[in-house]
Every structure is written in C-alpha cells, then in structure tokens.
Design an enzyme around this catalytic site. Sequence first.
Site, PDB file in Angstrom:
ATOM      1  N   HIS A  99      -6.084  62.066 -58.403  1.00 36.75           N
ATOM      2  CA  HIS A  99      -4.942  61.208 -58.059  1.00 36.75           C
ATOM      3  C   HIS A  99      -5.343  59.747 -58.131  1.00 36.75           C
ATOM      4  O   HIS A  99      -6.452  59.361 -57.761  1.00 36.75           O
ATOM      5  CB  HIS A  99      -4.408  61.545 -56.663  1.00 36.75           C
ATOM      6  CG  HIS A  99      -5.462  61.616 -55.599  1.00 36.75           C
ATOM      7  ND1 HIS A  99      -6.259  62.721 -55.413  1.00 36.75           N
ATOM      8  CD2 HIS A  99      -5.860  60.715 -54.675  1.00 36.75           C
ATOM      9  CE1 HIS A  99      -7.096  62.501 -54.422  1.00 36.75           C
ATOM     10  NE2 HIS A  99      -6.893  61.292 -53.962  1.00 36.75           N
ATOM     11  N   HIS A 101      -4.632  56.121 -56.679  1.00 34.48           N
ATOM     12  CA  HIS A 101      -4.017  55.384 -55.573  1.00 34.48           C
ATOM     13  C   HIS A 101      -3.449  54.062 -56.102  1.00 34.48           C
ATOM     14  O   HIS A 101      -4.104  53.366 -56.887  1.00 34.48           O
ATOM     15  CB  HIS A 101      -5.066  55.014 -54.516  1.00 34.48           C
ATOM     16  CG  HIS A 101      -5.628  56.165 -53.743  1.00 34.48           C
ATOM     17  ND1 HIS A 101      -5.189  56.507 -52.489  1.00 34.48           N
ATOM     18  CD2 HIS A 101      -6.613  57.046 -54.044  1.00 34.48           C
ATOM     19  CE1 HIS A 101      -5.882  57.544 -52.040  1.00 34.48           C
ATOM     20  NE2 HIS A 101      -6.757  57.891 -52.963  1.00 34.48           N
TER      21      HIS A 101
HETATM   22  P1  5GP Z   1      -8.688  60.712 -51.577  1.00 36.52           P
HETATM   23  O1  5GP Z   1      -9.557  60.337 -50.411  1.00 36.52           O
HETATM   24  O2  5GP Z   1      -8.864  62.154 -51.962  1.00 36.52           O
HETATM   25  O3  5GP Z   1      -8.805  59.763 -52.722  1.00 36.52           O
HETATM   26  O4  5GP Z   1      -7.213  60.515 -51.067  1.00 36.52           O
HETATM   27  C1  5GP Z   1      -6.384  61.534 -50.611  1.00 36.52           C
HETATM   28  C2  5GP Z   1      -5.132  60.856 -50.098  1.00 36.52           C
HETATM   29  O5  5GP Z   1      -4.121  61.827 -49.983  1.00 36.52           O
HETATM   30  C3  5GP Z   1      -5.302  60.218 -48.722  1.00 36.52           C
HETATM   31  O6  5GP Z   1      -5.012  58.826 -48.822  1.00 36.52           O
HETATM   32  C4  5GP Z   1      -4.323  60.971 -47.848  1.00 36.52           C
HETATM   33  O7  5GP Z   1      -3.662  60.130 -46.915  1.00 36.52           O
HETATM   34  C5  5GP Z   1      -3.360  61.573 -48.848  1.00 36.52           C
HETATM   35  N1  5GP Z   1      -2.797  62.834 -48.448  1.00 36.52           N
HETATM   36  C6  5GP Z   1      -3.490  63.922 -48.021  1.00 36.52           C
HETATM   37  N2  5GP Z   1      -2.649  64.941 -47.758  1.00 36.52           N
HETATM   38  C7  5GP Z   1      -1.405  64.488 -48.038  1.00 36.52           C
HETATM   39  C8  5GP Z   1      -0.108  65.101 -47.964  1.00 36.52           C
HETATM   40  O8  5GP Z   1       0.071  66.260 -47.587  1.00 36.52           O
HETATM   41  N3  5GP Z   1       0.942  64.326 -48.329  1.00 36.52           N
HETATM   42  C9  5GP Z   1       0.790  63.047 -48.760  1.00 36.52           C
HETATM   43  N4  5GP Z   1       1.898  62.369 -49.089  1.00 36.52           N
HETATM   44  N5  5GP Z   1      -0.409  62.437 -48.843  1.00 36.52           N
HETATM   45  C10 5GP Z   1      -1.494  63.155 -48.479  1.00 36.52           C
END
Ligand code: 5GP
Length: 142
Positions: A99, A101
């Site tokens: 993903h 951001h």
């Molecule tokens: P990572 O640390 O993997 O780059 O970011 C994962 C992101 O996904 C985090 O910023 C977290 O807040 C978001 N996230 C995790 N679970 C969910 C969810 O169920 N729904 C949404 N909308 N965001 C999520």
Amino acid sequence: MSNCIFCKIVAGEIPATKIYEDELVFAFLDIGPINFGHALVIPKEHHTSSATIPENVAGRMFHIGSRIGVALKRELEYEGFNLHLADGTPAGQVVMHAHLHVVPRKVDDQFHWNWRQLAYADSDERAGVAAKIIRRLDRKES
Ligand code: 5GP
Ligand code: ZN
C-alpha cells in the site's frame, strides 16, 4: 488472499471510507491517520511486496496517490504531501498487502520523519555499493 484485511476491504467485506476505485487500484482513508485525510492506495490484486506489482498497476498507484495529494492540498488546505511505502517488516510494513500512503502535510503539523544522513567512508565504498545494485538490476529475473 482470503485472510488479508485489505483484500477484504476491496471485496466490501470490511467497511472502509473509500475515496477512489478503478479497475486496477482502490483508495481509502487510513483508520489511524498521521493527519486527517491520510489515505492508502492499494492494488486490487493481492501483492505482499511492491516489487511484484505489475508496472501499469504500480504506475496507477503513484498517479492516483499524487492526485489524492493534490486534492488534499486544494480541498483541505494542506501545503504538501508525502508518498510513503513500507516494504517488509524492518521497513515498518504492518499490513502485508502492499500500500502507498498519501500523508497530507502542513509546515506546523508537528510530525517529523526520523530521517538521518550517514556518510560513506570514501568514493570507493560508495561505488562498491552502487556496483552491487547495478549488477542485480542488470539481471533479467530481478
Ligand atoms: P503500514 O505500517 O503497513 O505501512 O501501514 C498500515 C496502515 O494501515 C496503518 O497506517 C493503519 O492505520 C492502516 N490500517 C490498518 N488496518 C486498517 C483497517 O482495517 N482500515 C483502514 N482504513 N486502515 C487500516
Ligand atoms: Zn490482500
């Protein structure tokens, strides 16, 4: 992937605040935003790593991420945005569906990347590091 939270969001099995969708990508608001409007752009197809995302899909993610960043500036009075992708647990990836951001930013938002700047011992060390990367990029399978 059946037990992936982001695949479930794409399938509509888990609720999310959708802001964009087309045949390749899906974008929605992050549930725990750095700033309000912080969004995630994902490939509809499951990929753990950004490295396996096909070029056209990765390009669409970057393009839509940038357009969302501009929308955040124009509509929510932000002044800039960061595009950020964590690939792998040591890089901070928590959700194992790749993903991008989109983090909207203001000068006084009190958020700082914990950035550092090391120094190569000399130009030979720097060239050696570059040579290893170049060797791998030149290989067809990588
Ligand atoms: P990572 O640390 O993997 O780059 O970011 C994962 C992101 O996904 C985090 O910023 C977290 O807040 C978001 N996230 C995790 N679970 C969910 C969810 O169920 N729904 C949404 N909308 N965001 C999520
Ligand atoms: Zn997935």
